[in-house]
Design a protein around this motif. Structure first.
Motif, short mmCIF file in Angstrom:
data_model
loop_
_atom_site.label_atom_id
_atom_site.label_comp_id
_atom_site.label_asym_id
_atom_site.label_seq_id
_atom_site.Cartn_x
_atom_site.Cartn_y
_atom_site.Cartn_z
N ASP A 128 0.82 -1.21 0.00
CA ASP A 128 0.00 0.00 0.00
C ASP A 128 0.86 1.26 0.00
OD1 ASP A 128 -2.09 -1.76 0.18
OD2 ASP A 128 -2.50 -1.38 2.31
N PHE A 129 2.14 1.11 0.30
CA PHE A 129 3.01 2.29 0.40
C PHE A 129 3.90 2.46 -0.83
CE2 PHE A 129 1.82 1.27 4.68
CZ PHE A 129 1.65 2.50 5.27
N ASP A 130 3.94 1.45 -1.67
CA ASP A 130 4.79 1.48 -2.87
C ASP A 130 6.19 1.97 -2.50
OD1 ASP A 130 5.55 1.24 -5.45
OD2 ASP A 130 4.69 3.16 -6.11
N PRO A 131 6.84 1.28 -1.57
CA PRO A 131 8.02 1.84 -0.93
C PRO A 131 9.29 1.76 -1.78
CG PRO A 131 7.57 -0.32 -0.02
CD PRO A 131 6.50 -0.05 -1.02
N ALA A 132 10.18 2.75 -1.54
CA ALA A 132 11.54 2.73 -2.08
C ALA A 132 12.40 1.85 -1.18
CB ALA A 132 12.09 4.15 -2.13
N GLU A 133 13.63 1.59 -1.61
CA GLU A 133 14.57 0.86 -0.75
C GLU A 133 15.08 1.79 0.35
OE1 GLU A 133 16.08 -2.34 -0.26
OE2 GLU A 133 14.11 -2.61 -1.21
N PRO A 134 15.11 1.34 1.61
CA PRO A 134 15.69 2.19 2.65
C PRO A 134 17.22 2.22 2.53
CG PRO A 134 15.03 0.08 3.58
CD PRO A 134 14.57 0.09 2.15
N ALA A 135 17.80 3.33 3.04
CA ALA A 135 19.26 3.41 3.12
C ALA A 135 19.75 2.36 4.12
CB ALA A 135 19.68 4.80 3.58
N PRO A 136 20.93 1.79 3.87
CA PRO A 136 21.44 0.81 4.84
C PRO A 136 21.83 1.48 6.15
CG PRO A 136 23.09 1.27 3.16
CD PRO A 136 21.86 2.04 2.78
N GLY A 137 21.75 0.74 7.24
CA GLY A 137 22.10 1.29 8.56
C GLY A 137 22.35 0.15 9.52
N GLU A 138 22.66 0.48 10.77
CA GLU A 138 22.99 -0.59 11.74
C GLU A 138 21.74 -1.23 12.33
OE1 GLU A 138 23.61 2.69 13.03
OE2 GLU A 138 25.27 2.99 11.62
N ILE A 139 20.62 -0.50 12.27
CA ILE A 139 19.41 -1.03 12.92
C ILE A 139 18.79 -2.08 12.02
CG2 ILE A 139 17.04 -0.39 13.56
CD1 ILE A 139 18.35 2.14 14.82
N THR A 140 18.50 -3.23 12.62
CA THR A 140 18.08 -4.38 11.84
C THR A 140 16.60 -4.70 12.01
OG1 THR A 140 18.79 -5.76 13.70
CG2 THR A 140 20.36 -5.46 11.88
N HIS A 141 16.06 -4.50 13.20
CA HIS A 141 14.66 -4.89 13.43
C HIS A 141 14.18 -4.29 14.76
CE1 HIS A 141 17.07 -7.95 15.54
NE2 HIS A 141 16.03 -8.11 16.34
N ILE A 142 12.91 -4.47 15.02
CA ILE A 142 12.36 -4.06 16.32
C ILE A 142 12.68 -5.16 17.32
CG2 ILE A 142 10.23 -3.59 17.61
CD1 ILE A 142 9.09 -2.30 15.06
N ASP A 143 13.39 -4.82 18.40
CA ASP A 143 13.72 -5.81 19.42
C ASP A 143 12.53 -6.06 20.34
OD1 ASP A 143 16.13 -7.22 20.99
OD2 ASP A 143 14.82 -6.24 22.47
N HIS A 144 11.92 -4.99 20.81
CA HIS A 144 10.71 -5.13 21.63
C HIS A 144 9.96 -3.81 21.66
CE1 HIS A 144 13.65 -3.73 24.75
NE2 HIS A 144 12.61 -3.20 25.35
N VAL A 145 8.70 -3.89 22.10
CA VAL A 145 7.95 -2.67 22.38
C VAL A 145 7.54 -2.73 23.84
CG1 VAL A 145 7.09 -2.39 20.02
CG2 VAL A 145 5.74 -3.67 21.68
N ALA A 146 7.43 -1.55 24.44
CA ALA A 146 7.04 -1.47 25.86
C ALA A 146 5.78 -0.64 25.96
CB ALA A 146 8.17 -0.84 26.68
N LEU A 147 4.77 -1.20 26.57
CA LEU A 147 3.47 -0.55 26.67
C LEU A 147 3.13 -0.33 28.14
CD1 LEU A 147 1.57 -2.90 24.18
CD2 LEU A 147 2.53 -0.64 23.71
N THR A 148 2.68 0.87 28.47
CA THR A 148 2.25 1.12 29.85
C THR A 148 0.77 0.79 29.97
OG1 THR A 148 3.90 2.82 30.14
CG2 THR A 148 2.06 2.85 31.66
N GLN A 149 0.46 -0.10 30.89
CA GLN A 149 -0.91 -0.56 31.07
C GLN A 149 -1.60 0.25 32.17
OE1 GLN A 149 -1.92 -3.27 29.08
NE2 GLN A 149 0.05 -2.74 28.20
N PRO A 150 -2.91 0.46 32.05
CA PRO A 150 -3.63 0.99 33.20
C PRO A 150 -3.41 0.05 34.39
CG PRO A 150 -5.07 0.81 31.28
CD PRO A 150 -3.78 0.13 30.94
N TRP A 151 -3.22 0.58 35.59
CA TRP A 151 -2.77 -0.26 36.71
C TRP A 151 -3.74 -1.37 37.03
CZ3 TRP A 151 -5.60 -0.75 41.19
CH2 TRP A 151 -6.60 0.22 41.38
N HIS A 152 -5.04 -1.17 36.76
CA HIS A 152 -6.00 -2.21 37.13
C HIS A 152 -6.22 -3.21 36.00
CE1 HIS A 152 -7.81 1.53 35.80
NE2 HIS A 152 -8.74 0.84 35.25
#
Lengths: 607, 607
Positions: free
Chosen positions: A407-431
């Motif tokens: 859907d984005f018809d994307p170009a190639e990204p420039a090369p870099g050191e970052i390879t992937h998403i390691d994790h995401v951190a979500l803050t939950q409502p306490w209850h």
């Protein structure tokens, strides 16, 4: 199997509770006496309300401190019971829970207890009522389930049976195997509750910390196999006393409760394939990686600027929506400019079978989200996580499936050191912390890791990670304290951690870009030198670049944090060797540094 | 004695903590290592900041898992210590806390521990630093204070002594009498913490539930007498890990902490009159009754209307302020029409010595309130309670003192059944509950009663009463849950309970006045009949009039509640015989009924 829940497990008025229980799909309820006493509805009206909602009233509870008493007290207790039988008839309830006495007036005399329970059952029979006798874990003389069963057997009355409660059995460390020796027709009722393993007084533990199956540390599937092998065919009923649930929305808690029972049935079915009455949802489809993280912003340029500094390329723009695609390696960030204050609004998860993922989620009562899709857009299925984050099930760049990325018809990204998403951190409502961890475990098949406490200068945070067995999908669930500092309101921050194959290079680039890396106090590095001898040069590099360090028995971990924009910041991590954690030891340092540097003001460039 | 506090006891950044500690009047601080690690200040800057604030740095802590290890590990631990000694020199701290090892690497070998602690002390001596060795209650091999002392004695180094922590001693049930056998010069440091008696894992208990002296159940005055008899003359230092304090305002917590130490010194002085170095505040002046309760309103007529229905007469108007006096018997209510939404803003307490009451309050750091007094007004002294309620010290109608009541030039009230104010109930912010109970105990000399938990449909409430020995002044302190129900926001209700000598007559009058009595469900009365046989007529009367019933071993209790106006409602009570409670058993019924009937809308008449 039929599913039921005690009204005490939910927050609200009795009317609200009955509505929540029915909406979550339960078949019946246990009426907790205090809920009846405090409702303005007459028992007949409660009966009618339950019937209208399609709920049976499976139990009236509790009747306390009845048995093994003097003749005078027995007369008073029978009078009290007679009143309750009348109330139950008005309610249409045919089963009463009698829990073992905690009173100093009770004698340690099984024969007397049996004789008096026989009398009670005889009176109950006159009203068509059955008595389920249960051993409380803190009962004065009777506190083991087999002891309660011996008394029931001795009393020998058809209207008298026993009630098994997983908390009372497992909290004492009793072997549940003995359940199989109890005749099925004498197990009148089954109450289920899980609990975290806590070394504390069992009464307090029971009253405040019970939770739904799968949210604690008890082996409830094992417990259930014994109950089913005994031949029990009554309802599975949840009785959970929990300080958090008391304050949370009753309708959400009821859904959480039902999800726990569905997942429990599934676990039991895996152990007892011959038990055909167990409902089994479709298999979980475990995600295999992150497809993307979507950040909603109001369209200001700061997040894009920061992504550029991190080495990302804006590779495309959605053909029909105001969404930009930023990429580096397999790390993909969507910037949705229709948002408000920057926030992490959605996560794309790679799955081998998106349709299967949705079916699994639906069967576990997760709300499937409607998707406004343009005529040319690739199909994308999403469900809502308990904190409102949208989870999309994706198959990126696989020949067998249309890819969202097209859907984005994307170009190639420039090369870099970052390879992937390691994790995401979500803050939950306490209850909703326990609800979230059960959600990710049951709906997505991720494994919850140990629950941690992290010290923030203004309160303690709880944190728990869930991940797939390979570590390709890691989600850290944090729950914030309730701030009472007007000067330090809660900012439920969320972050995306990006894996770098050369974090030193990434950190140097960020340093050169301006003050975008969170400043770490010098004192941290002094302490690091005291704790670890990494050689002077490595220590100097860490200090210069604002990198944090941790190690475990499998390897090392280097990480850094960016400044916060809205509620969002980025982490860059490098795992060296097989390090498995998230640098939790450094979290207090990060939290203090974030308090010292409040989020950038809207519209102000990061540099 | 010198007073100190560990930075871990307070919320906030290190800078905020130091400022709060100095403002509360402490002499010194213990620097908790994590607070140093997370501050951007260099150690030299912390030293300077503390010096500018007049604070000494009494201790650097903790140094963990040092002793009784292999030669290789010892070398690493000494290297680690050397780094810390350098940090301490930059801080200007001359004493380090070493707590007994919890590591599996530690050997159960006192001689080895002593030898290695000797080596550590020798190195410390080179930096002018002393080592205070403490037995953690959960130490692996060393967990009793006398065991730590034996090792210190065996090590025999002038720079090595022991640190006593009341929590570690008393949580294990150790006899503190043995302290007197330790030479004074070897008790290098004293840490004080109280705690409620909880049957739970001691590490969790310590990390989350410690509190300031007088807020828990430990006999800290007894503990202190042993320490002083041993000859200890160093600082009294508070080290309190508490989940609530972590989230509360640091400056308030510091004042609360200092108040606890002043009150502790006073208790110890009463037991050890020979210990001349103890500071002793002026004697408490225990109040002898309620002079009035002041309700602030926006001037709408509903509270006055309700007081009229309760049988009160408006007997006067203040000569200089928009305040009305309403009276019945000795029950007096001031209606201050300068307020906003109706709220209980002040309490007048009868005291034999108003000036003495103020002196006592000032010495315990209670803010004395400025009073804008007209030229002809009687003098009235007031302090602020922790929840902001104003407490006035009054002498009503005594020949030796001008009376506040003269400012109203009052008429005689009409006779009625209500005789006086039985108690007032104040809802406290949840993070100031322990502070409030210490305040009423230490400042006013009232006695705290047992702490109770009450079930509200939307959460648990904690409640604790404080009263004078005769029961003339009773104040119920309630702490609300944190509501997460948008449809049920917290309403921190407050109420005034009025004593009636004939509650049946009062209830009949209220019934005839319209729907002003809180409706109690019929189910409550069905249950009451099951529990008590009061005779059919009495049961009928209770049910008809909306009266609640309780009894204890001393007598009976009848009570009713009015509807709520703003945050305020009234209770009418009749104590029959020597009943001592507050009808706590009925509180869940009352709370549910209040949720079912929200407060009257502003301006809408009660009828």
């Amino acid at each position: 199997m039929r599913k039921s829940i005690a009204t005490v497990s939910l927050s609200g008025s009795l009317t609200e509770k009955l509505a929540a229980v029915a909406a979550a799909g339960f078949d019946g309820v246990e009426i907790f006496e205090n809920d009846l006493l405090s409702t303005p509805l007459r028992p007949e009206q409660v009966r009618e309300r339950a019937a209208d909602l399609g709920l049976s009233i499976d139990l009236y509870q509790p009747f306390r401190d009845f048995e093994a008493v003097s003749a005078g007290l027995l007369a008073r207790n029978l009078r009290r019971a007679e009143h309750k039988f009348q109330v139950m008839q008005r309610l249409g309830a045919t089963q009463m829970l009698v829990c073992s006495s905690v009173s100093p007036d009770a004698a340690d005399d099984d024969a007397l207890a049996a004789e008096q329970l026989h009398m009670l059952a005889e009176r109950a029979a006159g009203h068509g009522i059955r008595i389920a006798y249960e051993a409380l874990a803190w009962g004065r003389h009777v506190n083991e389930y087999l002891h309660a069963w011996r008394i029931v057997r001795m009393a020998d009355h058809p209207q008298l049976g026993t009630c098994l409660d997983s908390f009372h059995v497992l909290s004492r460390g009793s072997d549940p195997g003995g359940i199989e020796a109890i005749p099925a027709e004498k197990i009148f009722y089954l109450q289920l509750a899980d609990a975290p393993l806590l070394a504390m007084d069992v009464l307090q533990w029971s009253r405040h910390y019970r939770c739904f199956p799968g949210q604690g540390d008890f082996d409830l599937a094992g417990f259930m196999t014994h109950v089913l092998r005994a031949g029990y065919s009554g309802p599975l009923s949840l009785e959970v006393f929990n300080d958090v649930f008391r304050q949370a929305s009753g309708s959400r808690t009821a859904v959480d409760a039902m999800r726990s029972l569905i997942a429990l049935e599934e676990s039991v079915a895996a152990r007892l394939p011959e038990a055909t009455r167990l409902g089994v949802p479709p298999q979980p489809v475990v995600p295999t990686g992150f497809a993307f993280a979507e950040l909603a912003t109001s369209g200001d340029a700061r997040l894009g600027e920061l992504l550029g500094q991190l080495g990302f390329t804006r590779t495309g723009v959605h053909t029909g929506k105001p969404v930009e695609l930023w990429e580096q390696g397999r790390a993909r960030i969507l910037l949705n400019t229709e948002g408000d204050d920057p926030t992490l609004s959605a996560i794309g998860l790679e799955t081998p079978d998106p349709a299967g993922s949705v079916k699994r989620a639906e069967s576990l009562l997760s709300p499937v989200l409607p998707r406004d899709r343009g005529p040319r857009d690739a199909p994308l299925d999403a469900v809502a996580a308990p904190d409102g984050t949208q989870l999309f099930f994706c198959r990126t760049a696989q020949p067998d499936h249309p890819s969202w990325r097209d859907d984005f018809d994307p170009a190639e990204p420039a090369p870099g050191e970052i390879t992937h998403i390691d994790h995401v951190a979500l803050t939950q409502p306490w209850h909703h912390f326990d609800e979230a961890s059960l959600f990710y475990r049951s709906v997505l098949g991720l494994r919850p890791r140990e629950s941690l406490e992290l010290a923030d200068p203004y309160g303690l945070l709880r944190s728990r990670a869930v991940s797939d067995p390979t570590g390709a999908v890691r989600i850290a669930l944090n729950v914030a304290y309730v701030s009472s500092h007007p000067s330090h309101p809660d900012i439920p921050r969320q972050h995306v951690a990006l894996a770098s194959r050369d974090i030193i290079a990434t950190a140097r680039r960020l340093r050169d870009a301006g003050p975008v890396v969170l400043a770490i106090p010098d004192n941290y590095y002094d302490d690091l030198e005291a704790r670890h001898d990494l050689g002077p040069e490595r220590h100097r590099t860490l200090r210069e670049l604002g990198l944090l360090y941790d190690r475990d028995e499998h390897g090392e971990f280097l990480h850094l944090y960016t400044v916060t924009i809205g509620r969002i910041f980025f982490e860059v991590v490098q795992r060296i060797g097989g390090y498995r954690g998230y640098g939790a030891q450094n979290a207090p340092i990060r939290l203090a540094a974030q308090h010292a540097r409040p989020p950038a003001e809207p519209g102000v460039p990061v540099r």
